[in-house]
Structure formats: structure tokens, C-alpha cells
Motif scaffolding. Structure first.
Motif, short mmCIF file in Angstrom:
data_model
loop_
_atom_site.label_atom_id
_atom_site.label_comp_id
_atom_site.label_asym_id
_atom_site.label_seq_id
_atom_site.Cartn_x
_atom_site.Cartn_y
_atom_site.Cartn_z
N ARG A 175 0.51 -1.17 0.21
CA ARG A 175 0.05 0.08 0.00
C ARG A 175 0.85 1.16 0.09
O ARG A 175 0.53 2.27 -0.56
N THR A 209 -4.41 -0.09 6.83
CA THR A 209 -3.98 -1.73 6.81
C THR A 209 -5.06 -2.60 6.24
O THR A 209 -6.46 -2.49 6.45
N GLU A 210 -4.67 -3.55 5.94
CA GLU A 210 -5.52 -4.92 5.56
C GLU A 210 -6.46 -5.14 6.76
O GLU A 210 -7.66 -5.69 6.15
N ILE A 211 -6.23 -5.08 7.63
CA ILE A 211 -7.09 -5.45 8.94
C ILE A 211 -8.28 -4.73 9.00
O ILE A 211 -9.49 -5.21 8.71
N THR A 212 -8.12 -3.40 8.98
CA THR A 212 -9.38 -2.50 8.78
C THR A 212 -10.14 -2.63 7.47
O THR A 212 -11.42 -2.55 7.65
N VAL A 216 -13.12 -3.26 14.26
CA VAL A 216 -12.19 -4.26 14.67
C VAL A 216 -11.95 -4.56 16.00
O VAL A 216 -11.98 -3.64 16.90
N VAL A 217 -12.38 -5.66 16.74
CA VAL A 217 -12.15 -6.05 18.27
C VAL A 217 -11.01 -6.61 18.48
O VAL A 217 -10.41 -6.17 19.62
N PHE A 250 -7.45 -8.95 16.48
CA PHE A 250 -6.89 -9.61 15.38
C PHE A 250 -5.49 -10.26 15.70
O PHE A 250 -5.14 -10.18 16.85
N MET A 252 -2.20 -12.14 13.24
CA MET A 252 -1.77 -12.15 11.83
C MET A 252 -0.67 -13.85 11.96
O MET A 252 -0.26 -14.01 13.15
N ALA A 288 -2.04 -1.61 12.34
CA ALA A 288 -3.49 -2.21 12.59
C ALA A 288 -3.93 -1.86 13.92
O ALA A 288 -5.18 -1.58 14.08
N PHE A 289 -2.90 -1.94 14.79
CA PHE A 289 -3.47 -1.93 16.15
C PHE A 289 -3.88 -0.27 16.70
O PHE A 289 -5.05 0.06 17.26
N GLU A 332 -5.02 1.77 14.28
CA GLU A 332 -6.36 1.88 13.62
C GLU A 332 -7.24 1.20 14.54
O GLU A 332 -8.61 2.15 14.66
N MET A 333 -7.17 0.28 15.19
CA MET A 333 -8.30 -0.40 16.20
C MET A 333 -8.44 0.61 17.25
O MET A 333 -9.48 0.35 17.55
#
Lengths: 270, 452
Positions: free
Chosen positions: A77, A88-91, A126-127, A129, A131, B435-436, B438-439
């Protein structure tokens, strides 16, 4: 075609995907091809294709499509210079999947070199995750490499696996060591199908361990390129004893989520 | 000691060295170039006391270079009952701190390779490998390490030290004192366990006295213990100030400022240092200065620091308005302060040195984290799964699970190593951190969007 209002691009390790959505967040166009190591050229080509299909849009090379926000996700990205924002891919996966299914749950995304498990709350947030570790174990690469070694085309991998009536145990989850193990089994005259089923089991167990490491939210959902292999959802259901839901476009959820975020952020205020 | 040795020590350690270090501090303070290399847009400049810290630590290692000329030297583990050896006038060196210096100076991998080439496994703690590398190659960023006359390994921080110090004993051919502290599985250590530690402390004193060639004066031991307690109390108080919003100092600051409480515990200068630091921290609170400008979220850090990436972590989190406010690691050097009893004799010392967090069950760590989350009003936890520190990392998966399920606190498990940068996968760590973040919902775009 409805008017394009936002774009999302997911530059993965194996494939690159782009999704265009209208003002209501409906997917109206998508594009998917093998990932090119020259990410910038590939993105340029994607955006030119968008313009070609929609002559009313103006694309400025290296900058983006005028008036259309673009969010980039995936491991590449940061190389998408035309992107308005990188997420990020997670979101993005959580966002895309929530919109597609209309509910939260636990999403398992198995990509080419990356696997993730995402806990999606009732509002799409997102609660939690998890990887995969620092290697390709538990990803599509694991099956791809071993299938190559066995001379089975990727498109037939799931079908051949599901036809197995028996299964041998593959103890190694490491792609390289599993390949050696497979060679040894072949040398001992073990037929192809039980070996393939054992390989799939090994991958699924790795994924289940990741699912167990996050707080599980029902239902179980599956996305990513590996879903095209029919043995994966069947064996995951079997191992988890839980029904697995697969979206219509399992490979596009990241790009779709990116496009949705782009739309939410840059929607013109009336 | 020869007259030449006496003069060399006096000239370098008591005259020239301190003067040079003091002048260097004065110059630095007058130029006030604090934080010029770190992102000043998002982070407050480092504390003014940093210059004093540099001087103190510099003097400690300078003294170490010449220590063999005037003192008996003891190499000890970070959880060793240092007061005994300080009171017997030993120069005390902490190989763990030396290794951490190598980590921040980014020479730890080079030194670890020296150890690995000699046959030490990469699975051994990277602090141990770094120090073995120094022993084998003689390379160190602090100039020179003094040869030990005595080794002291206390198992209250891990079991690796037992084998690590056996290697040292074989290398230097000097006596090794092992203080075995039974693990505290439940809330209280049993009476016979404390008695067992106390008897070992008494034996340790007689060995240390024999090596030092003098007897331990009870009055001096009490004074040293009192200074230890005072410094630990001040350190605890400083960390407690982070209950304020914005937090006046970050955990990254604490990692940098914790050197004296570890390696100079029991010295009067250490008490003065932390008293001055507390004053500066209070001043920051009065002025409303936060370690992270525009603090939006507050996190807890569990486990050792990633010494070679402190700046990266500080800047990444700072850019997103995230402050690391509390840490179980820095807390470990303050939480035992109430247990230190200068007048309590060996009984009290045995107790204090049996209760470090690493010598207690994983439930205790979870309770500590939960208590910190409430006291400091924290939004999440970063658990550094440290490849090198197994006792600290064990249980983190379950602790993460419990934090999330029982306390509704998001937690991230970050795999790295405190000293070996080969175990730090930049891209994967950056992705997980992003990612964290963003979470937690701190991105500017998340705050402006109609989310969910």
C-alpha cells in the motif's frame, strides 16, 4: 455503469485487486491480476483501465483520478503514490466484509503469503486480530509449493483433496520441511490424495490455532484467494465444528473495504 | 595497591574523568540541544535531567575501567541483593546493563555473533550472548570492563543467569555466589522459602567478606539499604505521576532514565538524581507538558524494551498521539520499595529479593497490569513477546486473552527481542502496530468519519 464515486486497491503478495463503488457503496467494477513487483506500473495500468471504461473520468498519471478518492491497502500500500490514504488490511477487510455480510463475526483471511483472523464487532469495528508468524506457514504459499512438488495443478487441488478417503499426518507446518516430508512419503509409495489431505489438515490446524488466539465472535467467515480451493472451507468447518460463510467475491474484500473507507472519508457534503 | 595504581585511579576517576564529564554536561545544558534528533513535532524534548543521567552513567562506567586498581569488583545480576556488596565497598557491575548499552549502541548483534561463532546457541538470551561476545572479543562501547573478583547470580529474574554465571566463573576463575529464590506461585512466599533465601544471604555475606578481606559493618549495610529504599521510593513516585493527563514522561523516557536505579542503587547520588527528576516531572505537570504532544490514547508496555528501536517506537506512537504511560518492567524497580526495610536485617532482605515480578506467577503480572490499567486510565496494552526473555513472555497469550475478555482492554502481542535486532521484522511489526493504532481509532480520518 453507475457513476464511480470511490476506488479501493489491495496490493497483496500474490495478487493485486481494485474495486470501484458507486455513491451507495455498491461494487460496480473490479479488477484482479497477478501482483507485479513493479507496483507503481501496475497501479498506473489499473487506473488507466478505470478511465478507459469510464471516459468521463480524468486520470492524471501518478496523481489519481480527479474527484475520486482512492484508498490503498495490502502489503504494497505504501507504494501506491496515487492513493489519498493508506489503511491496513485488517481495517479494510473488516470494513468490506461487514458491508458485504451485514453483520460482524470472526473473519479468516488466507492470502498468498499472509493469513489473518479478525474479530469484527456488531458495528463493524475491529475488536481483535491475529496475523501469521514470520513465515509463510498457514498461508496459500504452503499449499502452492507442495502442490507444485506433487505436480497437481492449483485449480484441481481442492477437488483431488476432497476425493481422498484416507489421510496421512504431515507433522511439519514449515513449508520447506513439509516439502521434504512429502518427498519422503512419495518415496514410501503413499498415494497422492492422502498426502494432499494431510497437507490441508496441517494448514487448517495452523489457522484454527490463530482463531483460538483471538476472542471468537460467531459466525465464522472466510475470505482470501485460498478460498477458491473448495477443500479449505469444508475442512475448516469440519475442524471448527462451525458453519463457514464465504462472500461472493472472497478475494476482493480488502479492496472493497478500502473503497468504502475512501467513500466515507471523502464523500462530498451536500 | 601500588602508588602508580593509586595515582592512575585518582587522576582518571576522581579528577580528570569527572571534570570532563561535568564540563560536557554544562556545555550540553547550555546548548540545550535536547531532542534535536527525535521528532519534536509530536514529542516533548527529553527531560533536562537526561544530561545528569549521562554524566552519572558515564562516571559509573569510567570508574569501572579503573575499578580493579582500588576496589574488589563484583559482577551481579539485576535482581541481586546489591546492598551487601556496596556496603563491603565492591565496585558493582551489571552485565545485563552493559548488554543493554551494547543494544542501544547497536553493537549487540556483532557481539552476539562472536558468541555464536564460539558455539553458544542463538536461543540463549541475547543479553548473555552480547556479554559472552565482549568476553571473547574484548569489544565494548564502554571502553573496558573490570575483571570480577566475585560473581553473584540471583535466580529471582530468570534461570538463565545460573548457567550464564557458570560460564563467567569458568572464564574468570573466581568464586560464584548463587542465591536461589524459590518461585512465588501464590500470593505469599512460604516461611520455609524465605528462611531458605535468608540462609543463603548469610552464606553470601561470609563469601563476600572473605573475598573483600573485610567484615560487613551493619551500620553501613543499613545506610546502603536506606539509600536503596529512598531511590526506589522516588522512582515509584515518578512513575506514579503518569496518572496525570497528559502523562509527563513516557515509558521510553523511563527506559532511558532507569539506569541509575538498576546499577547505582544504594548510592547517595542516585537519590539526588531521582529527587531532581521528580522535581522536573512535577514542573512539567504544572506547565501541562505531556511526553507526547496532543496525547489521545494511553498504553501499557509489558516486558523489556526493544533497546535498539526506542526512537522508532517513540516516534511511531507519538505521531498518532499515543503515549506509553506505564510499564510492568520499569515498575519492577519501584514496586518493591515498601518491602525494603533498612532495619529489618536479613529477614527483610530475603523477603524483598524473593518478590520481584519475574519470580511470581503469571496471575500476579495480570493483576499488576489490571491495576495499572485502572490507576493510569489506560486504553490498551502492548505485550512485547521477547524471544530472549522467556520468563517474562510466558503467559502473555493468556494474559492478552484475559485483558480483552475480562477487562475489555485491547492488547497487541508484538514479537521481537530486547537486544537482537535479527529478531525484529520491521515490516511485520510496522503492520501490526498500524493495525492496532487503527483499531484504537486514533487516526485523524477515523475521528472525522462516521464510523460503523
Amino acid at each position: 455503469m453507475a457513476e464511480i464515486r470511490a476506488l479501493g486497491i489491495d496490493v497483496g503478495s500474490t495478487t493485486a485487486k481494485m474495486v470501484a463503488i458507486d455513491g451507495w457503496g455498491n461494487m460496480i467494477w473490479h479488477f484482479l491480476e497477478q501482483a507485479d513487483p513493479r507496483v507503481d506500473e501496475q497501479v498506473e495500468w489499473f487506473l488507466l483501465s478505470v478511465q478507459e471504461a469510464n471516459p468521463e473520468l480524468t486520470y492524471y498519471p501518478g496523481k489519481g483520478v480527479e474527484g475520486i478518492p482512492l484508498v490503498a491497502t495490502g502489503y504494497g500500500r505504501k507504494l501506491v503514490q496515487q492513493a489519498t490514504r493508506q489503511v491496513t488490511e485488517i481495517t479494510c477487510h473488516a470494513r468490506g466484509m461487514y458491508r458485504e455480510m451485514g453483520h460482524g463475526g470472526t473473519l479468516v483471511d488466507i492470502g498468498g503469503q499472509d493469513s489473518k483472523v479478525i474479530g469484527i464487532g456488531p458495528k463493524g469495528e475491529v475488536v481483535d486480530f491475529s496475523m501469521n508468524d514470520k513465515c509463510a506457514a498457514g498461508t496459500g504459499r504452503f499449499l502452492e509449493d507442495t502442490a507444485n512438488r506433487l505436480g497437481v495443478p492449483l485449480v484441481r487441488l481442492g477437488e483431488v483433496t476432497l476425493s481422498a478417503s484416507e489421510e496421512v499426518s504431515i507433522s511439519s507446518t514449515c513449508t520447506v520441511f513439509a516439502e521434504s516430508e512429502v518427498v519422503s512419503l512419495i518415496a514410501h509409495g503413499v498415494p497422492l490424495q492422502p498426502i494432499l489431505k494431510g497437507l490441508h489438515r496441517s494448514l487448517i490446524k495452523r489457522i484454527v490455532a490463530m482463531i483460538r488466539s483471538v476472542s471468537f465472535i460467531s459466525p465464522l467467515m472466510l475470505s482470501g484467494g485460498v478460498v477458491r480451493n473448495p477443500a479449505i472451507p469444508v475442512m475448516l468447518e469440519d475442524e471448527m465444528n462451525e458453519k463457514v460463510i464465504v462472500p461472493k467475491f472472497p478475494q476482493l474484500m480488502g479492496a472493497y473495504g478500502a473503497a468504502l473507507i475512501a467513500l466515507e472519508l471523502y464523500e462530498p457534503k451536500f | 595497591m601500588s602508588a602508580f595504581g593509586w595515582l592512575t585511579y585518582a587522576w582518571n576517576v576522581q579528577l580528570l574523568g569527572p571534570a570532563a564529564l561535568r564540563i560536557n554536561r554544562w556545555l550540553s545544558e547550555s546548548r540545550d540541544k535536547r531532542g534535536s534528533r527525535w521528532n519534536a513535532e509530536t514529542l516533548a524534548p527529553p527531560l533536562k535531567i537526561s544530561f545528569k543521567n549521562k554524566e552519572l552513567v558515564g562516571r559509573h562506567w569510567l570508574e569501572g575501567r579503573y575499578a580493579n586498581l582500588r576496589h574488589k569488583v563484583a559482577w551481579v545480576t539485576s535482581g541481586a541483593p546489591v546492598e551487601i556488596f556496596k556496603a563491603l565497598d565492591y565496585y558493582v557491575l551489571y552485565p545485563e546493563n552493559h548488554a543493554a548499552i551494547c543494544g542501544t549502541a547497536r553493537v549487540a548483534v556483532e557481539l552476539s555473533c562472536e558468541a555464536e561463532n564460539a558455539g553458544y546457541s542463538r536461543d540463549i538470551c541475547s543479553y548473555a550472548r552480547t556479554d559472552f561476545g565482549t568476553l571473547l572479543s574484548g569489544k565494548t562501547p564502554v571502553g573496558r570492563l573490570p575483571k570480577p573478583d566475585l560473581l553473584v547470580a540471583c535466580t529471582n529474574i530468570c534461570q538463565t543467569v545460573l548457567f550464564w554465571y557458570r560460564v563467567l566463573a569458568r572464564h574468570f576463575h573466581v568464586p560464584l555466589i548463587v542465591i536461589d529464590t524459590p518461585f512465588v506461585y501464590y500470593k505469599e512466599a512460604s516461611a520455609h522459602a524465605l528462611d531458605y533465601v535468608m540462609r543463603q544471604l548469610e552464606e553470601a555475606i561470609s563469601v563476600a567478606e572473605r573475598v573483600a578481606g573485610k567484615s560487613l559493618e551493619e551500620r553501613r549495610l543499613r545506610t546502603t539499604a536506606r539509600l536503596s529504599k529512598m531511590a526506589s521510593e522516588l522512582w515509584l513516585e515518578i512513575m506514579g505521576r503518569n496518572a496525570h493527563r497528559p502523562a509527563p514522561i513516557s515509558v521510553i523516557d523511563q527506559f532511558i532514565q532507569m539506569a541509575p536505579i538498576v546499577e547505582m542503587r544504594g548510592d547517595p547520588e542516585t537519590v539526588d538524581f531521582y529527587a531532581a527528576m521528580l522535581e522536573e516531572v512535577d514542573q512539567r505537570i504544572r506547565q501541562g507538558i505531556g511526553a507526547v504532544k496532543n496525547e489521545r490514547k494511553r498504553l501499557l508496555w509489558d516486558n523489556l524494551p526493544v533497546w535498539y528501536r526506542l526512537r522508532y517506537l517513540a516516534e511511531f506512537l507519538g505521531e498518532h498521539g499515543i503515549a506509553l504511560v506505564a510499564s510492568t518492567y520499569t515498575n519492577a524497580w519501584g514496586e518493591l520499595a515498601p518491602m525494603i526495610d533498612p532495619d529489618g536485617g536479613m529477614d527483610a532482605m530475603a523477603r524483598a529479593y524473593t518478590y520481584p515480578i519475574l519470580n511470581r506467577g503469571t496471575r500476579y503480572k495480570l493483576e499488576t497490569m489490571r491495576e495499572m490499567i485502572e490507576r493510569f486510565d489506560l486504553d490498551g496494552v502492548i505485550l512485547h513477546s521477547d524471544r530472549s526473555c522467556k520468563p517474562y513472555s510466558i503467559g502473555q497469550m493468556d494474559q492478552r486473552d484475559r485483558l480483552l475478555k475480562d477487562h475489555d482492554t485491547p492488547a497487541l502481542l508484538l514479537e521481537a527481542d530486547h537486544n537482537d535486532s535479527r529478531s525484529f521484522s520491521e515490516e511485520q511489526i510496522a503492520n501490526r502496530l498500524a493495525a492496532f493504532v487503527e483499531m484504537l481509532g486514533v487516526e485523524k480520518w477515523q475521528r472525522s468519519a462516521h464510523w460503523g
